[in-house]
Design an enzyme around this catalytic site. Structure first.
Site, PDB file in Angstrom:
ATOM      1  N   SER A 106       5.272  -2.808  82.542  1.00  0.00           N
ATOM      2  CA  SER A 106       6.472  -2.509  81.878  1.00  0.00           C
ATOM      3  C   SER A 106       5.858  -2.596  80.299  1.00  0.00           C
ATOM      4  O   SER A 106       5.127  -2.188  79.534  1.00  0.00           O
ATOM      5  CB  SER A 106       7.736  -3.144  82.120  1.00  0.00           C
ATOM      6  OG  SER A 106       8.769  -2.691  81.543  1.00  0.00           O
ATOM      7  N   GLU A 157      10.276   6.012  89.133  1.00  0.00           N
ATOM      8  CA  GLU A 157      10.712   5.243  88.147  1.00  0.00           C
ATOM      9  C   GLU A 157      12.196   5.753  87.376  1.00  0.00           C
ATOM     10  O   GLU A 157      12.328   6.953  87.478  1.00  0.00           O
ATOM     11  CB  GLU A 157       9.661   5.529  86.747  1.00  0.00           C
ATOM     12  CG  GLU A 157       8.349   5.208  87.188  1.00  0.00           C
ATOM     13  CD  GLU A 157       7.865   3.795  86.604  1.00  0.00           C
ATOM     14  OE1 GLU A 157       8.838   3.107  86.081  1.00  0.00           O
ATOM     15  OE2 GLU A 157       7.025   3.067  86.930  1.00  0.00           O
ATOM     16  N   HIS A 195      10.590   1.220  89.226  1.00  0.00           N
ATOM     17  CA  HIS A 195       9.873   0.479  88.157  1.00  0.00           C
ATOM     18  C   HIS A 195       9.786  -0.954  88.645  1.00  0.00           C
ATOM     19  O   HIS A 195       8.639  -1.590  88.279  1.00  0.00           O
ATOM     20  CB  HIS A 195      10.872   0.713  86.938  1.00  0.00           C
ATOM     21  CG  HIS A 195      10.020   0.056  85.648  1.00  0.00           C
ATOM     22  ND1 HIS A 195       9.252   0.590  84.937  1.00  0.00           N
ATOM     23  CD2 HIS A 195      10.309  -1.200  84.995  1.00  0.00           C
ATOM     24  CE1 HIS A 195       8.859  -0.002  84.010  1.00  0.00           C
ATOM     25  NE2 HIS A 195       9.680  -1.067  83.811  1.00  0.00           N
TER      26      HIS A 195
END
Length: 296
Positions: A176, A241, A277
């Protein structure tokens, strides 16, 4: 100093822990719970020159140091990531495939939070976009270069001092905003790490400001191809995601960087089917370990 990691995510400061002594129970007595001790791990707190303190977690093999030293994988967001990487490394020794013969060093924060708010300051440049700047006005940002200096000038030398490491086989994993930081390391200090693993990198951050660094990196390589000679970049993203651009940006970056193989950069990208994610890190652990062990 040998230490221990308590799970899940119950962390201790420096000091030596003996194996827990299990009490002898009387008949029908309720079992007494004791903390789980993760083998082959150590942890200590380290102050940085800029005044902040970080927690350093280490997972390392037992036995003789191999000729040339151990490869090292540095993992960001250590509070959240270390336990998974440490146990994945250790269990590889069951089949003696060699994937356990490396050191995992995770950098985190001296608390029990999986994701400390300080990470945003450590992984980002000063925010330029006015909307984002207003949105995050009460959050730290802009400290990525001082954090990088801490990693390169304090953590890496300390790891080299404590363990037998191979200075040429050093890798970095970030997820991230940590993945965004990993790209910044590649662009700003090519060759500092043999392998960079950027998982779900937040390329969208600050109106895609990282793209200017990418262009400057490409221009540098065209003038000095030796800067990235032999370096590897692995880009990972989840099929599901939550922010779709996290997937499309990652795929697009992988395709853009493919031509740089002619200048010595070995890059690849992978979409992890079914992953979101927040689940990409756990799915990517073994993939990251394999990438860190690739040589040359």
């Amino acid at each position: 100093m040998k230490n221990a990691i308590l799970g899940p995510l119950l962390l201790l400061g420096a000091g030596v822990l003996a194996a827990p002594v299990l009490p002898v129970l009387a008949q029908d007595a309720a079992p007494v719970a004791t903390p789980y001790v993760m083998p082959d791990t150590e942890v200590w707190d380290m102050p940085a020159a800029h005044g902040q303190t970080y927690r350093i977690y280490v997972s390392r093999p037992a036995g003789e140091v191999p000729e040339g030293g151990y490869p090292v994988l540095y993992v960001l967001d250590g509070n959240a990531m270390f336990a998974g990487f440490a146990e994945a490394r250790r269990i590889q020794g069951v089949y003696s495939q060699g994937l356990d013969k490396m050191i995992v060093v995770a950098i985190g924060y001296p608390n029990d939070l999986p994701y400390d708010p300080r990470r945003m300051g450590d992984f980002t440049a000063p925010i330029a976009h006015p909307v984002l700047k207003a949105l995050y006005k009460d959050h730290p940002s802009g400290g990525r270069d001082r954090f990088l200096s801490f990693l390169m000038d304090r953590v890496r030398p300390e790891i080299a001092r404590r363990y037998g490491v191979n200075p040429l086989r050093q890798s970095l994993y970030g997820h991230s905003l940590g993945g965004l930081f990993a790209l910044h390391v590649l662009y700003s200090r090519p060759g500092a790490f043999h392998t960079i693993i950027a998982a779900s990198p937040s390329i969208w951050w600050d109106d895609q400001a990282i793209l200017a660094e990418e262009r400057a990196f490409r221009a540098r390589l065209e003038k000095e191809p030796a800067l990235a000679s032999g370096s590897r970049l692995l880009i990972l993203a989840g099929e599901r995601e939550e922010t779709p651009v996290s997937l499309t940006d990652s795929i697009a970056l992988g395709k853009r960087l493919e031509p740089l193989s002619a200048l010595g950069l070995r890059s690849s990208h992978m979409v992890l089917d079914g992953e979101t994610h927040i689940t990409v890190p756990s799915r990517s652990v073994t993939t990251a370990l394999r990438a860190a062990m690739q040589w040359p």
